[in-house]
Design a protein around this motif. Structure first.
Motif: not given
Length: 312
Positions: A176-179, A232-236, A253-268
């Motif tokens: 589950p993830a919430q924006i 804008v908040l991202l909740i895992m 949860a921390l691992r999923r946030l780290d993955e989100a940080s790596r993927l979304l960094s391509a969007c700036g």
């Protein structure tokens, strides 16, 4: 040749299905129940009461049933609105944070009249030292603040690239993830004070005048407008199971946030995990947006004994 018939999907996917004559199952139940109740009452008293009297008595109840079935207020159907009003009227208005039920007052205490306070039941049990929200049996939730990027100012190719990266992140979700996009008030008082204080050390009188003019401009717009900023908040959220479920859920949860940080960094985009103080301040502002912010000093954890040193 086979033809595929397109199916129109409504924009509101949560819209209730229409069963009979454009009415939903809930509306049909209310209308049918009202009509059946009035008909049963007529069968019981119809032989002893004139028809005109029966119609006059049944008319208000029929109108009430129709209003409850088709009426709406603030986007909520009147039957649900009425049930919510009754539930609010019967519920306790004073809620206190307590681990269990509130014991009754002793017999020698003159209790005040009115409804006694009730325990405050929240999904969040507290904020841990790593900034994760303890949800009790529901696991943990990690909250991160995400920066924004201008989509409209990008070229079509850049927009397609941003959408593709965002789509890859959505496809990679394993839980589950919430924006959450929230608006909060902005207090320019610290900025104005800092600007005025730093103006004294500027090397040229023109710079000093410009700094004071800008401080006056900020004070004017702060007095005339209700300034807001978008966050804008991202909740895992991860469920906890087993004796060490909380630690395992926190790691996931921390691992999923780290993955989100790596993927979304391509969007700036920058994903920053909120620490314990920032998470506590966020929850406090959600419960009471008009309250002043929490102090910057370290706050005591729930159940922690607060001591104070004395000078002799």
């Amino acid at each position: 040749m086979s033809w595929v018939q397109p199916v129109r999907i409504p924009a509101d996917v949560d819209q209730e299905d229409r069963l009979v004559g454009g009415f939903t199952a809930r509306q049909v139940t209310i209308l049918g129940g009202t009509g059946g109740l009035l008909y049963a009452i007529y069968l019981i008293v119809g032989d002893r009461v004139p028809l005109v009297v029966c119609a006059a008595v049944a008319l208000p109840f029929g109108i009430l049933g129709v209003l409850l079935a088709i009426g709406r207020r603030d986007g909520v159907s009147l039957d649900r609105y009425l049930l919510a009003a009754i539930r609010h009227q019967r519920s306790a208005k004073s809620l206190v944070s307590t681990p269990g039920n509130i014991p009754p007052p002793p017999s020698w205490v003159a209790a005040r009249t009115g409804r006694p306070p009730a325990p405050l039941r929240l999904p969040a049990r507290g904020v841990a030292g790593d900034g994760l929200i303890d949800l009790g049996p529901d696991g943990v939730a990690a909250v991160a603040e995400v920066s924004t990027v201008s989509f409209a100012l990008r070229t079509p190719d850049e927009q397609d690239a941003l959408v593709a990266v965002f789509g890859r992140w959505l496809n990679s979700l394993s839980g589950p993830a919430q924006i959450l996009v929230r608006a909060e008030r902005v207090d320019l008082t610290p900025t104005i004070s800092t600007l005025t204080a730093n103006a004294r050390s500027l090397p040229h009188p023109a710079l000093v005048a410009a700094a004071h003019e800008h401080a006056a401009f900020l004070a004017d717009i702060s007095a005339r407008h209700d300034l807001l900023r978008r966050q804008v908040l991202l909740i895992m959220r991860e469920p906890a199971a087993g004796p060490n479920g909380r630690d395992a859920a926190a790691a996931r949860a921390l691992r999923r946030l780290d993955e989100a940080s790596r993927l979304l960094s391509a969007c700036g985009l920058t994903v920053r995990l909120l620490d314990a103080s920032a998470t506590a301040a966020l929850l406090a502002s959600c419960f009471d947006p008009t309250a002043p912010p929490l102090p910057d000093g370290e706050l005591a954890a729930p159940g922690e004994v607060i001591t104070r040193g004395e000078r002799w």
